[in-house]
Design a protein around this motif. Structure first.
Motif, PDB file in Angstrom:
ATOM      1  N   ALA A  50       0.544 -12.857  55.195  1.00  0.00           N
ATOM      2  CA  ALA A  50       0.424 -12.386  56.574  1.00  0.00           C
ATOM      3  C   ALA A  50       1.316 -13.218  57.490  1.00  0.00           C
ATOM      4  N   SER A  51       1.448 -14.499  57.204  1.00  0.00           N
ATOM      5  CA  SER A  51       2.284 -15.363  58.045  1.00  0.00           C
ATOM      6  C   SER A  51       3.751 -14.947  57.975  1.00  0.00           C
ATOM      7  N   SER A  58       8.026 -11.339  64.857  1.00  0.00           N
ATOM      8  CA  SER A  58       8.398 -12.178  66.004  1.00  0.00           C
ATOM      9  C   SER A  58       9.906 -12.368  66.161  1.00  0.00           C
ATOM     10  N   LEU A  59      10.685 -11.936  65.191  1.00  0.00           N
ATOM     11  CA  LEU A  59      12.139 -12.141  65.259  1.00  0.00           C
ATOM     12  C   LEU A  59      12.755 -11.269  66.349  1.00  0.00           C
ATOM     13  N   LEU A 113      10.932 -21.715  56.713  1.00  0.00           N
ATOM     14  CA  LEU A 113      11.935 -20.657  56.852  1.00  0.00           C
ATOM     15  C   LEU A 113      12.165 -20.351  58.329  1.00  0.00           C
ATOM     16  N   ALA A 114      11.100 -20.252  59.091  1.00  0.00           N
ATOM     17  CA  ALA A 114      11.226 -20.005  60.530  1.00  0.00           C
ATOM     18  C   ALA A 114      12.037 -21.113  61.198  1.00  0.00           C
TER      19      ALA A 114
END
Length: 125
Positions: A50-51, A58-59, A113-114
């Motif tokens: 889910a994250s 959100s990108l 990664l974010a």
């Protein structure tokens, strides 16, 4: 100086999306013969995290997540020998935004990664 604006992303697994491909990857991964660092980031067990879905949502640009056998011909030619990776689409063409080594350094973490991806998208969207 930033490059051309990024209009979308393609996140490409180093695995095939067919049922046979998925089983082949899981067995190969368990035997230490197959590795896809993007798979390790996006999936916890058999389900997508889910994250990771939250990150995609959100990108600032749309992002497609595809298996190597689901790529467009143009993307497949570009990513040959580079999988797994995150590719940025621009008016000038394609570019690797997050390569194999970067994905491996994330050690399966969506947050890492974010942290890698967001600065590379900054001022490009």
């Amino acid at each position: 100086m930033p490059g051309a604006p990024i209009t979308r992303l393609s996140m490409v697994y180093d695995a095939d999306g067919t049922l046979v491909g998925e089983v082949r990857y899981v067995v190969g991964h368990l035997l230490g013969r197959a590795r896809c660092d993007l798979c390790d980031i996006t999936h916890g067990g058999l389900r997508r995290r889910a994250s990771f879905d939250d990150l995609i949502a959100s990108l600032p640009v749309p992002a497609d997540v595809v298996h190597r056998d689901e790529q467009s011909p143009e993307l497949a030619v570009f990513t040959a020998g580079r999988l797994a990776c995150v590719v940025g689409h621009t008016g000038d063409g394609l570019e690797v935004l997050v390569g194999r080594e970067d994905l491996a350094a994330c050690e399966g973490s969506v947050d890492r990664l974010a942290d890698v991806l967001r600065p590379r998208l900054a001022h490009r969207t």
